[in-house]
Write a protein that holds these residues in place. Structure first.
Motif, mmCIF file in Angstrom:
data_model
loop_
_atom_site.group_PDB
_atom_site.id
_atom_site.type_symbol
_atom_site.label_atom_id
_atom_site.label_comp_id
_atom_site.label_asym_id
_atom_site.label_seq_id
_atom_site.Cartn_x
_atom_site.Cartn_y
_atom_site.Cartn_z
ATOM 1 N N ILE A 125 4.416 -5.401 38.258
ATOM 2 C CA ILE A 125 3.688 -4.603 39.351
ATOM 3 C C ILE A 125 4.640 -3.518 39.508
ATOM 4 C CG2 ILE A 125 2.542 -4.331 41.419
ATOM 5 C CD1 ILE A 125 1.621 -7.353 41.096
ATOM 6 N N GLU A 130 5.084 -11.144 37.039
ATOM 7 C CA GLU A 130 3.934 -10.393 37.585
ATOM 8 C C GLU A 130 4.613 -9.412 38.591
ATOM 9 O OE1 GLU A 130 0.730 -10.408 36.586
ATOM 10 O OE2 GLU A 130 0.442 -12.296 35.821
ATOM 11 N N SER A 163 -5.947 -9.613 43.615
ATOM 12 C CA SER A 163 -6.091 -8.329 43.549
ATOM 13 C C SER A 163 -7.585 -7.730 44.151
ATOM 14 C CB SER A 163 -6.124 -8.017 41.933
ATOM 15 O OG SER A 163 -6.744 -6.600 41.492
ATOM 16 N N ARG A 164 -8.533 -8.668 44.189
ATOM 17 C CA ARG A 164 -9.560 -8.278 44.728
ATOM 18 C C ARG A 164 -9.425 -8.159 46.157
ATOM 19 N NH1 ARG A 164 -12.177 -12.151 41.782
ATOM 20 N NH2 ARG A 164 -12.461 -13.692 43.422
ATOM 21 N N THR A 170 -6.829 -7.654 48.081
ATOM 22 C CA THR A 170 -5.674 -6.537 48.381
ATOM 23 C C THR A 170 -6.344 -5.096 47.787
ATOM 24 O OG1 THR A 170 -4.560 -6.684 46.302
ATOM 25 C CG2 THR A 170 -3.599 -8.094 48.247
ATOM 26 N N SER A 199 -6.325 -4.132 44.955
ATOM 27 C CA SER A 199 -5.449 -3.794 44.040
ATOM 28 C C SER A 199 -4.486 -2.891 44.648
ATOM 29 C CB SER A 199 -6.126 -3.158 42.749
ATOM 30 O OG SER A 199 -7.068 -3.883 42.242
ATOM 31 N N SER A 216 -6.550 -12.304 39.904
ATOM 32 C CA SER A 216 -7.748 -11.567 40.038
ATOM 33 C C SER A 216 -8.204 -11.686 41.423
ATOM 34 C CB SER A 216 -8.856 -12.047 38.929
ATOM 35 O OG SER A 216 -9.040 -13.470 39.180
ATOM 36 N N MET A 246 0.057 -6.867 47.267
ATOM 37 C CA MET A 246 0.219 -7.594 46.270
ATOM 38 C C MET A 246 1.631 -8.097 45.983
ATOM 39 S SD MET A 246 -2.593 -6.735 43.107
ATOM 40 C CE MET A 246 -2.352 -8.154 42.245
ATOM 41 N N PRO A 259 -0.805 -2.358 45.150
ATOM 42 C CA PRO A 259 0.224 -2.939 44.608
ATOM 43 C C PRO A 259 1.276 -3.409 45.677
ATOM 44 C CG PRO A 259 0.222 -0.649 44.375
ATOM 45 C CD PRO A 259 -1.009 -0.881 44.913
#
Ligand code: ADP
Length: 677
Positions: free
Chosen positions: A672, A668, A566-567, A569, A571, A563, A576, A573
């Motif tokens: 993604i 993960e 994700s914050r 970047t 989100s 999380s 990440m 992809p």
């Protein structure tokens, strides 16, 4: 012509007078023929008196002066010969004697010109310099001596520290072993007493059993107190920083007092400020310990009335909250003179306290030691015959993280049946106790008496949850869990059964992959709630397989939490994936370097590898507990005593965490990638 001679003679005189040093002319017979004013001053006689007298008489060593004078005639000059002139009143002047003969135009020697350079100042400076040098040398000697002594003292101190540390460790080990030995039978006594109390009993039998239970509980509290104090003494009291739900956690703890409060006909009032954020970061175990001590004192010293536990939000900003906890009773109260000392070790408010109410005077000393190192303060207000209020204030960090699975209490539901539990416990009495409890819940169970047997049983059976004792022969609970998680790749929930919540390294339980812990003596309702919470059967008719799936979906124990990434970047992809792939490339070599460092006892290499790991923990959302383990390794590399003591274990834990994190991150990454292709 006459004029010229006069001019020359004046010129010569002014040259002579220009010299600040004594200047004489002396006849070949050694009589003074002329001199300047400086000479008059230095000897203290007038020019008239001096002229015609023996030049050598004005020196402290006339013979030496004569020899030097003769030398001038022999060599035609002499330079810097040291002599001492004496004033008629005794004052001495050190001079450097420089002389040269002078001749008339035909070459006949007329006499000697002597310049005696006054070197009193030079000599003084030289003496001072010499003295200063000697003083400096002496100071250096003293300093060197002091340094040698300090070095020796340091060596002695280091040796003493080493001996003390070894002694403290031995004491800790002894206390921990002893408490385990005492606690194990105590747990069985209390556990079975509770089980027996639930059966049909005559009033008298109930009374006796209750007495056994109370005594057992008192003894357990005492053992815990002694252990805690030993830990405080050894400076080993550590505080966790984990997210927890304060409200639920305190309610569950207060529940432990319900029976006792009912027995004494008291009323428990709980005031909980609804403005307190649900999840906070802190050490729930220590918070429990503090409140537990205060509430048990309140219950102990109150025979009638009520006990109020109030938890109030005092202050809140962006980062943290300040909370005041207060436990108020309507008990016997404490006199003004004694109120100052109740927080001291072995202090009771009156000498009769122990006889009347029991206790050792350790509880409040521990409370103080638990509150103050966390930056808090503890207070007491009391009035004899009216009651007492013990309050303390602590700060907690705010967080958006989810709480570690912090379960509220669940009522026993006889409908829930098809849960299969594996109990891993070596002590026969405890096995029987767990069996009795689980039978009461209506759960199936198998019992393994050590980790190895448990693993064998898991090959042929499916369990919904494992209750794992920690200290067992052959294979202990930590080793077994490590095997279950890493080799068997099973995510079955594992709850540690710990005899010693206060000293057990909860981080260690988690590092090997346990989901939770429950302390012995096991509270049946808490055990039930935890099992239900982890197994979470949404549909009672579901097959075992489904329930396993539902567990892994609802409460997966994961090492990483993306999380934050994700914050950060937003989100994105691509970003990440880039970050994850960076972690995946850098981590395996760091694990190797860390293990190599441990193997070679190259603490610098070990420290440097761990140091490089730490920043990525928070980025990949790896729990603070694991980060703390890494930090501990980093700190301990500087401590020789600890190198051999647990370092290997910590490094192994870190290796596990990082390896598991890599596995999860690979998944993960692929997920993604798949979602964005
Ligand atoms: P213990 O309860 O084991 O004696 P504590 O350190 O917990 O030791 O308490 C020290 C003393 O402080 C107690 O012996 C008692 O005299 C006094 N005290 C503590 N709490 C209360 C209370 N709620 N009411 C009255 N006296 C108390």
């Amino acid at each position: 012509m006459e004029n010229t001679i006069t001019q020359e003679s004046q010129y010569a005189r002014s040259l002579i007078e220009a010299s600040l040093d004594p200047l004489f002319t002396i006849s070949p017979a050694g009589k003074i023929t002329d001199m300047n004013n400086a000479s008059v001053n230095i000897i203290g006689m007038s020019r008239e008196k001096l002229i015609g007298t023996d030049f050598f008489d004005y020196f402290t060593e006339p013979q030496k002066a004569r020899e030097v004078y003769q030398e001038v005639f022999a060599k035609e000059f002499v330079a810097d010969s040291p002599l001492t002139l004496k004033h008629i009143e005794g004052k001495l002047t050190d001079v450097l004697f420089n002389g040269s003969i002078y001749k008339d135009t035909s070459g006949k020697v007329l006499g000697v010109v002597i310049v005696a350079r006054d070197i009193t100042d030079q000599k003084r400076i030289a003496t001072e310099l010499m003295e200063a040098k000697e003083a400096a040398e002496l100071a250096t000697q003293i300093a060197e001596e002091a340094k040698r002594k300090a070095e020796k003292a340091t060596l002695i101190a280091e040796e003493a520290t080493r001996i003390a540390e070894v002694a403290v460790q031995a004491k800790q080990q002894f206390l921990s072993n002893m408490s385990h030995e005492i606690r194990t039978p105590m747990n069985a006594i209390i556990g079975f007493t509770k089980v027996l109390l639930k059966t049909d009993l005559e009033e008298k039998q109930k009374e006796f059993l209750s007495a056994i239970k109370v005594s057992g509980e008192t003894l357990t509290v005492l053992i815990n107190d002694i252990l805690d104090l030993a830990k405080v003494d050894a400076g080993k009291m550590t505080f966790e920083q984990i997210p927890f739900k304060m409200g639920t956690s305190i309610s569950a703890m207060l529940h432990l007092f319900e029976t006792k409060i009912q027995e004494k006909n008291l009323e428990l009032i709980k005031i909980y400020d609804p403005n307190i954020p649900e999840v906070l970061i802190g050490d729930p175990v220590r918070l429990h310990q503090i409140i537990l001590n205060l509430v048990s004192n309140a219950v102990k010293f109150t025979t009638d009335g009520n006990i109020t536990v109030s938890i109030k939000l005092l202050n809140e900003d962006e980062q943290q909250v300040t909370i005041e906890f207060a436990v108020t009773d309507t008990g016997i109260g404490i006199t003004q003179e004694k109120i100052e000392t109740v927080f001291e070790v072995f202090q009771q408010a009156s000498s009769g306290t122990s006889r009347l109410y029991g206790g050792t005077g350790l509880g409040l000393a521990i409370v103080k030691q638990l509150v103050e190192p966390q930056g808090g303060s503890i207070n007491v207000k009391s009035k004899v015959g009216v009651g007492s209020t013990f309050s303390f204030v602590l700060n907690f960090q705010k967080t958006n993280e989810k709480a570690e699975l912090d379960l509220g209490l669940v009522e026993l539901d006889p409908e829930i049946k098809n849960i299969k539990v594996l109990v891993v416990e070596d002590i026969a009495l405890n096995q029987l106790l767990m069996k009795t409890l689980l039978d009461d819940f209506g759960f199936e169970q198998d019992i393994a008496s050590n980790g190895k047997i448990a693993i064998e049983m898991m090959q042929n059976n499916t369990y919904d949850i494992i209750l794992m004792d920690l200290q067992m022969p052959v294979m202990n609970g930590f080793e077994a869990t490590e095997y279950i998680r890493n080799t068997m790749n099973s995510k079955v929930p594992i709850i540690a059964l710990t005899a010693d919540v206060t000293t057990v390294d909860l981080a260690k339980c988690k590092a090997v992959g346990m989901n939770d812990y429950i302390s012995k003596p096991v509270d049946d309702r808490l055990l039930y709630s935890k099992i239900i919470g982890y197994v979470k059967k949404p549909n009672l008719d579901d097959s075992k397989k489904d329930s396993e799936n539902s567990y892994s979906q609802s409460t997966p124990f994961k090492y990483v939490d993306l999380s934050y990434l994700s914050r950060r970047t937003k989100s994105n992809p691509q970003l990440m994936m880039e970050m994850i792939s960076l972690y995946l490339t850098q981590t395996p070599p760091l694990i190797i370097a860390m293990k190599q460092g441990l193997h070679d006892k190259d603490w610098n290499a070990l420290q440097s590898a761990v140091h490089k790991m730490i920043p990525s923990f928070s980025i990949m959302g790896i729990s603070k507990d694991f980060e703390n383990i890494a930090k501990k390794v980093q700190e301990d590399t500087d401590n020789i005593v600890r190198h051999n003591n647990g370092m290997a274990r910590l490094v192994l834990q870190l290796e596990n965490v990082c390896t598991e994190a890599c596995k999860e991150l690979e998944e993960e990454f692929n997920a993604i990638k798949k979602a964005n292709s």
